[in-house]
Enzyme design. Structure first.
Site, mmCIF file in Angstrom:
data_model
loop_
_atom_site.group_PDB
_atom_site.id
_atom_site.type_symbol
_atom_site.label_atom_id
_atom_site.label_comp_id
_atom_site.label_asym_id
_atom_site.label_seq_id
_atom_site.Cartn_x
_atom_site.Cartn_y
_atom_site.Cartn_z
ATOM 1 N N LYS A 146 -30.288 -2.920 33.498
ATOM 2 C CA LYS A 146 -31.530 -3.568 33.092
ATOM 3 C C LYS A 146 -32.674 -2.567 32.948
ATOM 4 O O LYS A 146 -33.574 -2.747 32.121
ATOM 5 C CB LYS A 146 -31.890 -4.679 34.079
ATOM 6 C CG LYS A 146 -30.925 -5.860 34.026
ATOM 7 C CD LYS A 146 -30.863 -6.476 32.623
ATOM 8 C CE LYS A 146 -29.973 -7.716 32.581
ATOM 9 N NZ LYS A 146 -29.964 -8.349 31.237
ATOM 10 N N TYR B 257 -26.152 -3.305 38.159
ATOM 11 C CA TYR B 257 -26.932 -4.266 37.385
ATOM 12 C C TYR B 257 -28.334 -3.724 37.111
ATOM 13 O O TYR B 257 -28.835 -3.794 35.990
ATOM 14 C CB TYR B 257 -27.005 -5.589 38.144
ATOM 15 C CG TYR B 257 -27.773 -6.672 37.422
ATOM 16 C CD1 TYR B 257 -27.224 -7.312 36.312
ATOM 17 C CD2 TYR B 257 -29.039 -7.061 37.848
ATOM 18 C CE1 TYR B 257 -27.921 -8.300 35.639
ATOM 19 C CE2 TYR B 257 -29.742 -8.053 37.188
ATOM 20 C CZ TYR B 257 -29.179 -8.669 36.089
ATOM 21 O OH TYR B 257 -29.877 -9.644 35.429
#
Length: 257
Positions: free
Chosen positions: A153, A149
């Site tokens: 990002k 994740y």
């Protein structure tokens, strides 16, 4: 009519992932302030009026192009694009398969590129063009159990700055918001699946200096600021909405008496 209500009069906005969480809060706020809003989502059913729901999977280029074209046709153009669609992942760098790496990066990073490139011809025709990407504190803070994740990002934040540089002379502003942990249906599902939901919630709250989760409405307000024609001098900006996580280093809280 208040100043806020007039702020987005005449503005047409597209919000991806607009059927729930941060996306729905953003779409609702923009509409409340006068924008015409289309929500692109894999499940757009049940959206409140006056939001327009359009089915789109950001991993499907043909579907994205069709949905963006339909939004532009229905709204009379596109002035604001909010790239909010995204998915999560948990675990260390060992935990996720190649297939999951490809899936998360396809949605969170390449998906933003697909939607933006489909919207660019319409944004170039706007006098108030703005793109706002939903990023995360995970782009700049090392969080445990968030390797995949965080990588996605981090890429979103870098992509935001590159897009801002590419399109500033076309009159298109590009920014992103970096929320901390937000109280959304996705986060609540993660908590429900934890061995100790109450303990996990307390840990998430404690790592933000404000001592609580960020609300979807707070993130939506930041997105609306960045998208507003009033923010015409703001581009290439990364706006933290994280309860102070990115910059504050507080001493441990005193024990309860």
């Amino acid at each position: 009519m208040s100043g806020d209500r007039r702020e987005f009069d005449g503005i047409a906005a597209v919000v991806t992932g607009g059927a729930s969480g941060i996306g729905l809060a953003t779409a609702t706020l923009l509409a409340d302030r006068g924008a015409r809003v289309a929500c692109l989502d894999v499940r757009p059913e049940g959206l409140p009026e006056p939001l327009l729901g359009l089915a789109a999977d950001v991993t499907d280029d043909a579907g994205v192009r069709a949905a963006v074209a339909a939004a532009a046709d229905a709204l009379g153009g596109i002035d604001v694009l909010v790239n909010n669609a995204g998915i999560g992942a948990q675990g260390t760098v060992e935990a996720n398969s190649d297939e999951e790496w490809h899936r998360v990066l396809d949605v969170n990073v390449v998906g933003m590129a697909r939607v933006t490139r489909a919207a660019l011809p319409h944004l170039r025709a706007s006098a108030h063009a703005a793109v706002v990407n939903t990023c995360s504190i995970a782009a700049s803070a090392g969080l445990p159990q968030r390797a995949l994740y965080s990588a996605s990002k981090g890429a979103v934040q870098a992509l935001t700055l590159a897009m801002a540089a590419d399109h500033v002379r076309e009159g298109i502003r590009v920014t992103c918001v970096n929320p901390g942990t937000v109280d959304t249906p996705w986060v609540r599902r993660l908590l429900d699946a934890a061995d100790d939901p109450a303990g996990e919630l307390a840990a998430l709250q404690a790592r933000q200096p404000t001592g609580r989760l960020v609300s979807a409405d707070e993130v939506a307000a930041a997105i609306a600021y960045l998208a507003s024609p009033r923010a015409g001098a703001t581009t290439g900006t990364v706006l933290a909405v994280d309860g102070g996580m990115h910059g504050l280093r507080l001493p441990p809280a005193p024990p309860p008496t």
